[in-house]
Structure formats: structure tokens, C-alpha cells
Design a protein around this motif. Structure first.
Motif, mmCIF file in Angstrom:
data_model
loop_
_atom_site.group_PDB
_atom_site.id
_atom_site.type_symbol
_atom_site.label_atom_id
_atom_site.label_comp_id
_atom_site.label_asym_id
_atom_site.label_seq_id
_atom_site.Cartn_x
_atom_site.Cartn_y
_atom_site.Cartn_z
ATOM 1 N N PHE A 38 0.725 -1.238 -0.060
ATOM 2 C CA PHE A 38 -0.006 0.089 0.072
ATOM 3 C C PHE A 38 0.998 1.201 0.122
ATOM 4 C CE2 PHE A 38 0.798 -1.280 4.278
ATOM 5 C CZ PHE A 38 1.144 -0.153 4.983
ATOM 6 N N GLY A 39 0.346 2.340 -0.193
ATOM 7 C CA GLY A 39 1.031 3.713 -0.348
ATOM 8 C C GLY A 39 0.284 4.869 -0.570
ATOM 9 N N THR A 40 0.880 5.799 -0.378
ATOM 10 C CA THR A 40 0.231 7.288 -0.487
ATOM 11 C C THR A 40 1.290 8.055 -1.209
ATOM 12 O OG1 THR A 40 -1.396 7.094 1.326
ATOM 13 C CG2 THR A 40 -0.955 9.140 0.433
ATOM 14 N N LEU A 41 0.940 8.976 -2.336
ATOM 15 C CA LEU A 41 1.577 9.802 -2.815
ATOM 16 C C LEU A 41 0.849 11.138 -2.659
ATOM 17 C CD1 LEU A 41 2.755 8.374 -6.091
ATOM 18 C CD2 LEU A 41 4.020 8.536 -4.179
ATOM 19 N N GLY A 42 1.518 11.789 -1.937
ATOM 20 C CA GLY A 42 0.631 13.189 -1.212
ATOM 21 C C GLY A 42 1.243 14.309 -1.355
ATOM 22 N N ASP A 74 1.737 13.080 4.169
ATOM 23 C CA ASP A 74 1.183 11.971 4.074
ATOM 24 C C ASP A 74 1.784 10.782 3.152
ATOM 25 O OD1 ASP A 74 -1.148 13.064 5.279
ATOM 26 O OD2 ASP A 74 -1.278 14.191 3.542
ATOM 27 N N SER A 75 2.898 11.088 2.628
ATOM 28 C CA SER A 75 3.492 10.158 1.725
ATOM 29 C C SER A 75 4.150 8.924 2.583
ATOM 30 C CB SER A 75 4.448 10.776 0.770
ATOM 31 O OG SER A 75 3.998 11.806 -0.236
ATOM 32 N N ARG A 76 3.784 7.892 1.932
ATOM 33 C CA ARG A 76 4.287 6.386 2.732
ATOM 34 C C ARG A 76 4.219 5.395 1.714
ATOM 35 N NH1 ARG A 76 -0.180 7.146 5.879
ATOM 36 N NH2 ARG A 76 1.360 8.244 7.617
ATOM 37 N N LEU A 77 5.175 4.461 1.852
ATOM 38 C CA LEU A 77 5.086 3.041 1.258
ATOM 39 C C LEU A 77 5.104 2.059 2.223
ATOM 40 C CD1 LEU A 77 4.825 1.716 -1.538
ATOM 41 C CD2 LEU A 77 7.380 1.915 -1.544
ATOM 42 N N GLY A 78 4.263 0.892 1.796
ATOM 43 C CA GLY A 78 4.342 -0.104 3.028
ATOM 44 C C GLY A 78 4.287 -1.413 2.177
ATOM 45 N N ALA A 79 4.608 -2.609 2.750
ATOM 46 C CA ALA A 79 4.694 -3.770 2.151
ATOM 47 C C ALA A 79 4.550 -4.866 3.168
ATOM 48 C CB ALA A 79 5.974 -4.288 1.537
ATOM 49 N N GLY A 90 1.464 -16.119 10.220
ATOM 50 C CA GLY A 90 2.520 -14.988 10.352
ATOM 51 C C GLY A 90 2.193 -13.930 9.592
ATOM 52 N N VAL A 91 2.777 -12.604 9.746
ATOM 53 C CA VAL A 91 2.689 -11.537 9.210
ATOM 54 C C VAL A 91 3.823 -10.614 9.437
ATOM 55 C CG1 VAL A 91 1.297 -10.145 11.138
ATOM 56 C CG2 VAL A 91 1.209 -9.423 8.670
ATOM 57 N N LEU A 92 4.354 -9.983 8.314
ATOM 58 C CA LEU A 92 5.271 -8.939 8.577
ATOM 59 C C LEU A 92 4.829 -7.733 7.829
ATOM 60 C CD1 LEU A 92 8.664 -10.904 7.665
ATOM 61 C CD2 LEU A 92 8.022 -10.141 9.905
ATOM 62 N N GLN A 93 4.927 -6.531 8.290
ATOM 63 C CA GLN A 93 4.704 -5.221 7.692
ATOM 64 C C GLN A 93 5.635 -4.312 7.733
ATOM 65 O OE1 GLN A 93 1.684 -2.065 8.606
ATOM 66 N NE2 GLN A 93 0.506 -3.438 7.505
ATOM 67 N N VAL A 94 6.460 -3.709 6.683
ATOM 68 C CA VAL A 94 7.363 -2.734 6.713
ATOM 69 C C VAL A 94 6.841 -1.394 6.001
ATOM 70 C CG1 VAL A 94 9.873 -2.092 5.969
ATOM 71 C CG2 VAL A 94 9.052 -4.678 6.715
ATOM 72 N N VAL A 95 7.041 -0.423 7.027
ATOM 73 C CA VAL A 95 6.447 1.072 6.264
ATOM 74 C C VAL A 95 7.673 2.003 6.333
ATOM 75 C CG1 VAL A 95 4.956 2.878 6.746
ATOM 76 C CG2 VAL A 95 4.181 0.716 7.414
ATOM 77 N N SER A 96 7.550 2.653 5.380
ATOM 78 C CA SER A 96 8.570 3.730 5.187
ATOM 79 C C SER A 96 7.708 5.069 5.013
ATOM 80 C CB SER A 96 9.469 3.565 3.620
ATOM 81 O OG SER A 96 10.205 4.712 3.444
ATOM 82 N N GLU A 97 8.184 5.776 5.849
ATOM 83 C CA GLU A 97 7.610 7.155 6.032
ATOM 84 C C GLU A 97 8.632 8.080 6.599
ATOM 85 O OE1 GLU A 97 3.891 7.107 8.067
ATOM 86 O OE2 GLU A 97 4.876 5.882 9.862
ATOM 87 N N GLN A 98 8.116 9.484 6.617
ATOM 88 C CA GLN A 98 9.366 10.671 7.045
ATOM 89 C C GLN A 98 9.312 10.191 8.716
ATOM 90 O OE1 GLN A 98 8.757 14.713 7.854
ATOM 91 N NE2 GLN A 98 10.429 15.213 6.350
ATOM 92 N N ARG A 99 10.595 10.162 8.848
ATOM 93 C CA ARG A 99 10.853 10.208 10.554
ATOM 94 C C ARG A 99 11.453 11.457 11.142
ATOM 95 N NH1 ARG A 99 13.476 4.433 11.405
ATOM 96 N NH2 ARG A 99 12.757 4.761 13.456
ATOM 97 N N LEU A 100 11.694 11.590 12.124
ATOM 98 C CA LEU A 100 12.249 12.817 12.906
ATOM 99 C C LEU A 100 13.766 13.338 12.406
ATOM 100 C CD1 LEU A 100 11.096 12.561 16.733
ATOM 101 C CD2 LEU A 100 10.760 14.351 15.130
ATOM 102 N N ASP A 101 14.343 12.445 11.731
ATOM 103 C CA ASP A 101 15.532 12.949 11.237
ATOM 104 C C ASP A 101 15.656 13.332 9.716
ATOM 105 O OD1 ASP A 101 15.220 10.535 10.462
ATOM 106 O OD2 ASP A 101 17.103 9.477 10.480
ATOM 107 N N GLY A 102 14.387 13.098 9.264
ATOM 108 C CA GLY A 102 14.042 13.657 8.044
ATOM 109 C C GLY A 102 14.261 12.327 6.818
ATOM 110 N N SER A 103 14.646 11.166 7.423
ATOM 111 C CA SER A 103 14.839 10.108 6.479
ATOM 112 C C SER A 103 13.587 9.363 6.246
ATOM 113 C CB SER A 103 16.034 9.151 7.026
ATOM 114 O OG SER A 103 15.644 8.455 8.163
ATOM 115 N N TYR A 104 13.723 8.514 5.268
ATOM 116 C CA TYR A 104 12.550 7.606 5.014
ATOM 117 C C TYR A 104 13.084 6.167 5.278
ATOM 118 C CZ TYR A 104 9.218 10.775 2.960
ATOM 119 O OH TYR A 104 8.311 11.721 2.859
ATOM 120 N N ALA A 105 13.637 5.903 6.384
ATOM 121 C CA ALA A 105 14.303 4.597 6.661
ATOM 122 C C ALA A 105 13.042 3.713 7.027
ATOM 123 C CB ALA A 105 15.121 4.601 7.881
#
Length: 413
Positions: A38-42, A74-79, A90-105
Motif C-alpha cells: 500500500f502507499g500514498t503519494l501526497g 502524508d506520503s508513505r510506502l508499505g509492504a 504469521g505477518v510482516l509489515q514494513v512501512v517507509s515514511e518520514q521520520r524525525l531525522d528527515g529520512s525515510y528509513a
């Protein structure tokens, strides 16, 4: 919780799936592996120039002061990877969105294994979504919600969305009403990636959901012990002012402080229209304070188009100003220093949100897995609070409304 747990969990399930059956034993179900995302381009515009509008306090910046238009709100990407093996899953979910250091780790959002003890009772272990608010499991999946983002006034009171621990869910019914009662316990230790960490230990809670036709509702309660170094330098200086400074530091420092939350929400969605409302209350005896929040939103579905509107607010249940250290009788240099410390305390307290937001928007379901949304918000901090705005500048006028325009392309695959 680390990626190592997630790898081991799926390895365990995979080995459980591939084990040979002894003669006469039931056949092991064939494992089913599913990858989705899933994801959002905002893009967000805000007319503020002395602060940033953002969807979460755990962001480096937003729209307004840093830049008029921002893709980071709002932008993020998840798998997500799901493994189903009958009673085990079982389930694994990883999300990439802006963090406090400005990265999208990328960050591990979910990583758990589940065992279905009976058709009605299941237990899980690992990293699990905190079951608070109606959208607890989908708050990061923009496609599943009608608006651009979950209301900041309500969902912003719980920026941490998962914990590491255990839960058990019992599903039962009374006539035509379906119930799900969930108990959970865990902890979280989150690296904010700006030199700070936030830890919540001894998290315990209860969530109860009901469904009956077009009506769904959830009641949740949770508590835990919170630790973070936010404001630590201020408290170190405060303690140099004797008993009065000690008392203020003990009152406001976020060290082993009990935090509690209760929320209730209801949605009515017969298809052609919907109404959703939630309210919650948080409390902690620290700089974070406590408050009561609510929102109500409604929309009409007309083919692929869904116009909607909503109102949200949050108010503080604790004082947002403190007289601080007494300055009478102090030598001028100490009085000046005490005055600066008192200003620092009140700067922190001004971040306890008191705010209201009117929203209106339009959703266009362009395809079965793609939605385009346009939304306008009028955000107004009140009573001297800076509301949910971040990166506040000295010339910020707290009671001035901020006008926000958002466009978001949500997708799932």
C-alpha cells in the motif's frame, strides 16, 4: 523487537509447514504465502509561515514554515507478507515514511505469529498493532479511510501505533451482534532517530469491538509507563534551584510516568452514505499533559465520487501554563535565569494541543485499488496552544487559523 524476530518467526512457520507427516497423522496444510502493499503519494500546502502543519509529531517537518508545499506530510510506502498455515499464521509489515531525522528509513510495523486455539479464540506474539481507535489496524493505509488522513486531533494523541508483546482475541456473538474481545500486553522501545528514544513499558489494555449490519463500534482502554529524554536539559537546570526546582522537575519530566488512554468510536456505513465518530482521552503527569479529543465525519457515495466533511477538536485537561520558579528575592542574575527557565517550561506546555479543525473533501475511486483525494482544512490552535503544529517559530501567533490544502493518491496492491 527486530527484523531478526520476524525472520525467525517466518522460518519457524515455514519449517512447521514443511515437516513430513508421520503415517496416520493428518496432512499438514499447504502453506499460503501472500505479498501485498500500500502507499500514498501526497502533497500538502499550508499558508502558515511560522510553523509546519503535519500529520504526526514524529516528523521532521511539514507544510508551511519549512516549505509551502510538502510531500512529507502524508506520503508513505508499505509492504506486507502473510503466511497462512491453517491454525498457524504469521505477518510482516514494513512501512517507509518520514521520520524525525528527515529520512525515510523503513520501519518494522508488524511482525507476529498467530495460533488459532479454537475457531473463536486466537493468540499472537510479536509486534502487534495497538488496538486503540477504529482505524488501529489501517491508520497507515490511506486507501481504507475516506479522508486524506486520520484526524490529527484524535490519532495524534497516540503517535506510537504498535507494541511488542502478546494478545488474545475471543470472537463471540449475541444474536445478530458479533463481538471481538481483545486483551493485550507489551512494551515498545522506539528510536526516534534524532538522538532520542521513547520507551513505553508495562503496556496493558482491553479492546472490545462489535458489528451488527452497517454498524460497527470499538471501546478501548490502555495504560503503560513512559520514559523519554525530552526536556532532560531543562530538568537538569531546574534541579539546581533547590526544592522548588526539584518539585517542578519531578512533576514534568517524562521518566517512569504512567500514561493512560481510553477511546470509543462508532461507524454507520450502509453503503450509499456513512457517518463516523470517535472520541478519546489521554492522561499523563508530565510535560505531555493530557486531553480530550473527538471527531465526527460523514460522506455520500455517488458512483466513484465521495464528497465528505468533518470536524475535529482536542482540548487540554491540564493547565497549559505554569508560574514556574518563584523569582521574588532572587539576585538579579538568578532571577533572570529563573525567568528563562520558566519560559522554557511554558514553551513545552504550549505544545499540549488545544485545537479545532473543519474539513471538506472529495474522493474519486479511479480504479478498484486506486483513490484520488482532495481535501481542505481550516486548522485553528486555541487558548495560547500551538496545537499539533511543529517547528514553531518565535513569531507564531497561536490563535491564528492555518488553511491547509491536500491532494493524495492512495493505492493498494
Amino acid at each position: 523487537m527486530s527484523a531478526a524476530f520476524a525472520t525467525c518467526a517466518l522460518a519457524f512457520l515455514s519449517s512447521h509447514a514443511s515437516g513430513a507427516e508421520a503415517p496416520g497423522e493428518p496432512a499438514t496444510p499447504t502453506p499460503v504465502l501472500k505479498l501485498s502493499g500500500f502507499g500514498t503519494l501526497g502533497a500538502v500546502y499550508a499558508d502558515a509561515r511560522s510553523a509546519d502543519f503535519t500529520a504526526s509529531v514524529l516528523r521532521a517537518d511539514g507544510a508551511g514554515h519549512t516549505r509551502a508545499w510538502s510531500p512529507d506530510v502524508d506520503s508513505r510506502l508499505g509492504a506486507q507478507l502473510d503466511l497462512d498455515l491453517g491454525a498457524w499464521s504469521g505477518v510482516l509489515q514494513v512501512v517507509s515514511e518520514q521520520r524525525l531525522d528527515g529520512s525515510y528509513a523503513p520501519q518494522l510495523e508488524w511482525a507476529n505469529i498467530k495460533y488459532q486455539l479454537t475457531p473463536d479464540l486466537a493468540v499472537r506474539a510479536g509486534r502487534i498493532a495497538l488496538p486503540v481507535f477504529l482505524g488501529a489496524e489501517s491508520r497507515k493505509i490511506g486507501y481504507t479511510i475516506p479522508w486524506v488522513r486520520t484526524p490529527v486531533e484524535v490519532y495524534g494523541s497516540l503517535p506510537i501505533s504498535s507494541s511488542d508483546g502478546l494478545d488474545a482475541t475471543w470472537r463471540w456473538s449475541t444474536g445478530s451482534v458479533l463481538h471481538a474481545t481483545q486483551v493485550f500486553a507489551g512494551r515498545t522501545d522506539q528510536d526516534l532517530r534524532n538522538g532520542l528514544r521513547i520507551k513505553a513499558e508495562d503496556i496493558v489494555g482491553l479492546s472490545h469491538s462489535i458489528e451488527r449490519g452497517a454498524v460497527s463500534a470499538r471501546l478501548s482502554a490502555a495504560s503503560g509507563r513512559l520514559n523519554t529524554a525530552i526536556g532532560e536539559e531543562l530538568f537538569t537546570v531546574l534541579r539546581r534551584f533547590g526544592p522548588a526546582g526539584d518539585a517542578l522537575a519531578n512533576r514534568y519530566e517524562i521518566k517512569d510516568k504512567r500514561v493512560s488512554m481510553v477511546s470509543i468510536g462508532m461507524s454507520v456505513d450502509p453503503g450509499a452514505w456513512f457517518v463516523t465518530a470517535e472520541c478519546g482521552r489521554t492522561r499523563t503527569d508530565s510535560l505531555l499533559g493530557g486531553g480530550t479529543s473527538m471527531y465526527v465525519g460523514a460522506g455520500l457515495r455517488r458512483g466513484a465520487l465521495t464528497p465528505y466533511a468533518g470536524y475535529a477538536q482536542v482540548r487540554a485537561d491540564v493547565p497549559t501554563r505554569d508560574p514556574g520558579l518563584p523569582t521574588d528575592g532572587l539576585p538579579p542574575p538568578l532571577a533572570a535565569a529563573a525567568g528563562q527557565i520558566n519560559a522554557g517550561i511554558n514553551d513545552f506546555l504550549a505544545t499540549i494541543p488545544v485545537q479545532s479543525t473543519w474539513s471538506a473533501g472529495l474522493r474519486w475511486d479511479a480504479a478498484t485499488n486506486i483513490a484520488l483525494k482532495l481535501q481542505l482544512d481550516r486548522v485553528r490552535p486555541r487558548e495560547g496552544s500551538r496545537g499539533t503544529l511543529i517547528n514553531n517559530q518565535p513569531d507564531l501567533r497561536p490563535d491564528r487559523a492555518v488553511h491547509v490544502g491536500s491532494v493524495a493518491l492512495d493505492f493498494v496492491f
